[in-house]
Design a protein around this motif. Structure first.
Motif, PDB file in Angstrom:
ATOM      1  N   SER A   1      12.049  77.159  32.120  1.00 25.02           N
ATOM      2  CA  SER A   1      10.853  76.337  32.359  1.00 25.02           C
ATOM      3  C   SER A   1      11.223  74.871  32.545  1.00 25.02           C
ATOM      4  CB  SER A   1       9.893  76.435  31.161  1.00 25.02           C
ATOM      5  OG  SER A   1       9.256  77.674  31.134  1.00 25.02           O
ATOM      6  N   LEU A   2      10.413  74.210  33.349  1.00 26.34           N
ATOM      7  CA  LEU A   2      10.459  72.752  33.460  1.00 26.34           C
ATOM      8  C   LEU A   2       9.198  72.199  32.808  1.00 26.34           C
ATOM      9  CD1 LEU A   2      11.731  70.130  34.572  1.00 26.34           C
ATOM     10  CD2 LEU A   2      10.299  70.443  36.604  1.00 26.34           C
ATOM     11  N   VAL A   3       9.384  71.396  31.769  1.00 26.30           N
ATOM     12  CA  VAL A   3       8.261  70.788  31.048  1.00 26.30           C
ATOM     13  C   VAL A   3       8.181  69.315  31.454  1.00 26.30           C
ATOM     14  CG1 VAL A   3       7.381  70.158  28.765  1.00 26.30           C
ATOM     15  CG2 VAL A   3       8.474  72.383  29.103  1.00 26.30           C
ATOM     16  N   ILE A   4       7.050  68.930  32.033  1.00 22.26           N
ATOM     17  CA  ILE A   4       6.878  67.562  32.535  1.00 22.26           C
ATOM     18  C   ILE A   4       5.902  66.824  31.639  1.00 22.26           C
ATOM     19  CG2 ILE A   4       6.218  66.129  34.500  1.00 22.26           C
ATOM     20  CD1 ILE A   4       6.849  68.496  36.324  1.00 22.26           C
ATOM     21  N   MET A   5       6.389  65.771  30.988  1.00 22.37           N
ATOM     22  CA  MET A   5       5.544  64.989  30.084  1.00 22.37           C
ATOM     23  C   MET A   5       4.728  63.978  30.898  1.00 22.37           C
ATOM     24  SD  MET A   5       7.945  64.456  26.710  1.00 22.37           S
ATOM     25  CE  MET A   5       9.302  63.641  27.565  1.00 22.37           C
ATOM     26  N   ALA A   6       3.449  64.288  31.097  1.00 23.78           N
ATOM     27  CA  ALA A   6       2.583  63.442  31.915  1.00 23.78           C
ATOM     28  C   ALA A   6       1.349  62.978  31.159  1.00 23.78           C
ATOM     29  CB  ALA A   6       2.168  64.201  33.182  1.00 23.78           C
ATOM     30  N   ALA A   7       1.322  63.158  29.846  1.00 24.93           N
ATOM     31  CA  ALA A   7       0.137  62.769  29.072  1.00 24.93           C
ATOM     32  C   ALA A   7      -0.001  61.252  28.962  1.00 24.93           C
ATOM     33  CB  ALA A   7       0.189  63.386  27.672  1.00 24.93           C
ATOM     34  N   GLY A   8       1.065  60.524  29.269  1.00 26.67           N
ATOM     35  CA  GLY A   8       0.993  59.065  29.190  1.00 26.67           C
ATOM     36  C   GLY A   8       0.316  58.433  30.387  1.00 26.67           C
ATOM     37  N   ILE A   9      -0.010  59.247  31.394  1.00 30.01           N
ATOM     38  CA  ILE A   9      -0.681  58.718  32.575  1.00 30.01           C
ATOM     39  C   ILE A   9      -2.073  58.234  32.194  1.00 30.01           C
ATOM     40  CG2 ILE A   9      -1.690  59.366  34.802  1.00 30.01           C
ATOM     41  CD1 ILE A   9       0.610  61.312  35.168  1.00 30.01           C
ATOM     42  N   GLY A  10      -2.459  57.074  32.687  1.00 31.95           N
ATOM     43  CA  GLY A  10      -3.790  56.536  32.394  1.00 31.95           C
ATOM     44  C   GLY A  10      -4.872  57.284  33.133  1.00 31.95           C
ATOM     45  N   SER A  11      -6.106  57.098  32.719  1.00 33.76           N
ATOM     46  CA  SER A  11      -7.226  57.814  33.329  1.00 33.76           C
ATOM     47  C   SER A  11      -7.747  57.113  34.577  1.00 33.76           C
ATOM     48  CB  SER A  11      -8.355  57.987  32.317  1.00 33.76           C
ATOM     49  OG  SER A  11      -8.746  56.734  31.815  1.00 33.76           O
ATOM     50  N   ARG A  12      -7.287  55.886  34.862  1.00 27.79           N
ATOM     51  CA  ARG A  12      -7.788  55.123  35.998  1.00 27.79           C
ATOM     52  C   ARG A  12      -6.834  55.316  37.179  1.00 27.79           C
ATOM     53  NH1 ARG A  12      -7.137  49.977  37.384  1.00 27.79           N
ATOM     54  NH2 ARG A  12      -5.831  49.652  35.556  1.00 27.79           N
ATOM     55  N   PHE A  13      -6.975  56.453  37.896  1.00 27.27           N
ATOM     56  CA  PHE A  13      -6.076  56.783  38.983  1.00 27.27           C
ATOM     57  C   PHE A  13      -6.275  55.827  40.152  1.00 27.27           C
ATOM     58  CE2 PHE A  13      -5.600  60.369  36.457  1.00 27.27           C
ATOM     59  CZ  PHE A  13      -4.451  61.024  36.849  1.00 27.27           C
ATOM     60  N   GLY A  14      -5.163  55.567  40.875  1.00 26.47           N
ATOM     61  CA  GLY A  14      -5.237  54.719  42.049  1.00 26.47           C
ATOM     62  C   GLY A  14      -5.284  53.247  41.714  1.00 26.47           C
ATOM     63  N   GLY A  15      -5.325  52.888  40.460  1.00 24.59           N
ATOM     64  CA  GLY A  15      -5.422  51.484  40.081  1.00 24.59           C
ATOM     65  C   GLY A  15      -4.120  50.958  39.525  1.00 24.59           C
ATOM     66  N   GLY A  16      -3.005  51.413  40.091  1.00 22.14           N
ATOM     67  CA  GLY A  16      -1.724  50.890  39.655  1.00 22.14           C
ATOM     68  C   GLY A  16      -1.049  51.724  38.590  1.00 22.14           C
ATOM     69  N   ILE A  17      -1.459  52.991  38.430  1.00 25.06           N
ATOM     70  CA  ILE A  17      -0.803  53.877  37.462  1.00 25.06           C
ATOM     71  C   ILE A  17       0.555  54.294  38.030  1.00 25.06           C
ATOM     72  CG2 ILE A  17      -0.974  56.029  36.177  1.00 25.06           C
ATOM     73  CD1 ILE A  17      -3.042  53.839  35.423  1.00 25.06           C
ATOM     74  N   LYS A  18       1.626  53.901  37.349  1.00 25.53           N
ATOM     75  CA  LYS A  18       2.952  54.023  37.952  1.00 25.53           C
ATOM     76  C   LYS A  18       3.369  55.464  38.215  1.00 25.53           C
ATOM     77  CE  LYS A  18       5.606  53.648  33.638  1.00 25.53           C
ATOM     78  NZ  LYS A  18       6.648  52.916  32.922  1.00 25.53           N
ATOM     79  N   GLN A  19       2.946  56.413  37.384  1.00 25.79           N
ATOM     80  CA  GLN A  19       3.369  57.802  37.575  1.00 25.79           C
ATOM     81  C   GLN A  19       2.804  58.403  38.864  1.00 25.79           C
ATOM     82  OE1 GLN A  19       1.981  56.617  34.760  1.00 25.79           O
ATOM     83  NE2 GLN A  19       2.893  57.525  32.932  1.00 25.79           N
TER      84      GLN A  19
END
Length: 304
Positions: A5-23
């Protein structure tokens, strides 16, 4: 084929998409983000299960930006896709979340969200780091032959620096048999000319560093869970304290409870640590495509 399996830690992504969220910043053609390239490299290396660690409040947006697209691709390739959720409240019932705490409990807590669906060796990565083709290939080869052992990818320090400011890296001490003996978390590592410094101390530019790419066993989840309980017993009321995967692995190493093989790579790491890094990362992917490392239409070669 070995299930890995590949486990990708993406819970740190902010909820404001398109507004400069680096991930979720596009870095390649057709709006591709760094995660796309990691998933492509993993599948091409033999990985056949993808687990996204996200939060409930970003699920809809996350699926719109990448999840739905990856699910369609993986369905055609017979690769499983799962979502698990890292939530602040998800701690053992003996403990209570302090009212003042806003953020989840760190990367160790994130991986625990996978405990019900990981039954095979797995690799953990950050959502917003590019690790390179060889990193995934080496991981798959090691874990498929040593499914009860631990490993990590060791990057050369010189391949992980930013030209736009200091970075924090886990400097790795490695023995003559390429086993990890210690991780020294080192902050504000800065390149000056051809040399690298942390504060006033020069660091070997060819030192191995950890970029949070770990190869682990399903049994490790039980150890991680016990460690989280011990962490909460001491830190539950410290609202800024985090249960970090590399720190916990470092503690296990000190106690001689695990051995971790270091798989050295010459791949160059890319990531958006600073806003100014974005153009460099875009140009780096452009160069990889021009050299034939990737097609403009990513996944096309493995779908056809």
């Amino acid at each position: 084929m070995t299930k890995i399996s590949l486990v990708i830690m993406a819970a740190g992504i902010g909820s404001r998409f398109g507004g400069g969220i680096k991930q979720l910043e596009p870095v390649g053609p057709n709006g591709k983000i760094i995660m796309d390239y990691s998933i492509y490299d993993a599948i091409k290396s033999g990985f056949n299960k993808i687990i996204f660690i996200i939060r409930k409040d970003i699920e809809k947006d996350f699926k719109e930006v990448i999840g739905n697209r990856i699910e369609k691709i993986c369905k055609k390739l017979n690769v499983e896709v799962h979502y698990v959720y890292q939530e602040l409240e998800n701690i053992p019932s003996d403990f209570k979340v302090p009212k003042e705490r806003k953020k989840p409990w760190g990367t160790g807590h994130a991986v625990l969200a996978c405990k019900d669906i990981i039954k095979e060796p797995f690799v953990v990565i950050n959502a917003d780091d590019y690790y390179g083709k060889n990193s995934f290939k080496n991981m798959y080869e090691f874990l498929s032959k040593n499914n009860n052992k631990f490993c990590m990818v060791g990057f050369k320090l010189k391949n992980t620096l930013s030209d736009n400011g200091g970075v924090t890296r886990g400097i790795c001490q490695v023995d003559k048999n390429d086993y990890l003996t210690e991780i020294i978390e080192t902050s504000d590592i800065t390149k000056i000319g051809e040399k690298v410094f942390a504060e006033e101390n020069e660091i070997d530019i060819n030192s191995n560093v950890s970029m949070n790419m770990w190869g682990l066993t399903p049994e490790f989840i039980n150890t991680l869970e016990q460690g989280f309980i011990e962490f909460l017993e001491k830190e539950v009321n410290n609202i800024k304290s985090e249960y970090l995967l590399p720190i916990f692995i470092g503690e296990l190493l000190k106690e001689n409870r695990i051995k971790v093989k270091v798989l050295e790579t010459k791949d160059k790491w890319f990531g958006v640590t600073y806003k100014e890094d974005k153009e460099l990362v875009k140009n780096s992917f452009k160069g990889l495509i021009e050299r034939g490392e990737y097609q403009e239409n990513l996944f096309e070669d493995i779908l056809n």
